[in-house]
Scaffold this active site. Sequence first.
Site, PDB file in Angstrom:
ATOM      1  N   VAL A  19      -9.964  -2.566   4.719  1.00  0.00           N
ATOM      2  CA  VAL A  19      -9.188  -2.034   3.594  1.00  0.00           C
ATOM      3  C   VAL A  19      -7.865  -1.494   4.136  1.00  0.00           C
ATOM      4  O   VAL A  19      -7.850  -0.502   4.872  1.00  0.00           O
ATOM      5  CB  VAL A  19      -9.966  -0.915   2.857  1.00  0.00           C
ATOM      6  CG1 VAL A  19      -9.115  -0.327   1.737  1.00  0.00           C
ATOM      7  CG2 VAL A  19     -11.263  -1.462   2.291  1.00  0.00           C
ATOM      8  N   HIS A  22       0.866  -1.182   0.000  1.00  0.00           N
ATOM      9  CA  HIS A  22       0.000   0.000   0.000  1.00  0.00           C
ATOM     10  C   HIS A  22       0.906   1.237   0.000  1.00  0.00           C
ATOM     11  O   HIS A  22       1.778   1.361   0.869  1.00  0.00           O
ATOM     12  CB  HIS A  22      -0.875  -0.030   1.254  1.00  0.00           C
ATOM     13  CG  HIS A  22      -1.675   1.217   1.468  1.00  0.00           C
ATOM     14  ND1 HIS A  22      -2.628   1.640   0.569  1.00  0.00           N
ATOM     15  CD2 HIS A  22      -1.654   2.132   2.470  1.00  0.00           C
ATOM     16  CE1 HIS A  22      -3.159   2.768   1.018  1.00  0.00           C
ATOM     17  NE2 HIS A  22      -2.591   3.087   2.158  1.00  0.00           N
ATOM     18  N   GLU A  31       8.818   1.286  -3.533  1.00  0.00           N
ATOM     19  CA  GLU A  31       7.983   0.073  -3.518  1.00  0.00           C
ATOM     20  C   GLU A  31       8.729  -1.117  -4.119  1.00  0.00           C
ATOM     21  O   GLU A  31       8.716  -2.221  -3.563  1.00  0.00           O
ATOM     22  CB  GLU A  31       6.705   0.290  -4.343  1.00  0.00           C
ATOM     23  CG  GLU A  31       5.692   1.228  -3.744  1.00  0.00           C
ATOM     24  CD  GLU A  31       4.362   1.182  -4.512  1.00  0.00           C
ATOM     25  OE1 GLU A  31       3.885   0.077  -4.821  1.00  0.00           O
ATOM     26  OE2 GLU A  31       3.812   2.262  -4.806  1.00  0.00           O
TER      27      GLU A  31
END
Length: 198
Positions: free
Chosen positions: A146, A111, A176
């Site tokens: 979520v 995320h 990431e």
Amino acid sequence: MKKKIAIFISGRGSNMVALLKNIQDGILKDLCQVELVFSNKPEAPGLKIANDYGVPTACIESKGMKREVFEQEVVDFLEDYNLDYIILAGYMRILSPVFISAYRNKIINIHPADSAEFRGVGAYEWAFENKKDFTKITVHFVDEGVDTGPVIGKQVVDLRGCKTLEEVEKVGLATEHAFYSEALRRVFSGEYKMEEGR
Ligand code: GRF
């Protein structure tokens, strides 16, 4: 024993590529093998890229299907693979209990924000619009919420010097791509203990 994984994508798959590189010849090499790359969208560019890497791919289109019906179909399809982990890499579907209960504590997501601060889609837009000097990338297990599951790790991203949303995304994605593999290395090697993330 190498962990058997599936990588789930819905789009371009740049995180998937970073993972495949580290699995072929990097820090994940002796720790896992990709049984398949799965997409819920037939047009996902990442599917073709996975093929180019010689990785099996599969797609069940989610469009127009009820969430639970779609997910049960995916669960049934995956059964024979005996997967240890499902790795979400830009998989743009919220998972229902049908899927989560079939793979409890085995689904991992990346995320692009601190999950304690911002959850859901649009994380880079949020960081840019709020003129954040720093943001974080979170890798976490997936539960029924979520972006709420146990955290495996967070990595700071320095956004100072980013003048556009594109620059924010570029810097964030670079983090990431390195960080996801490192977080997975800790899980697959047994270094990470679930209690850490609760
Ligand atoms: C990434 O920013 C990831 O964190 C988020 O969706 C994006 C996917 O990008 N969950 P890509 O498909 O891996 O390039």
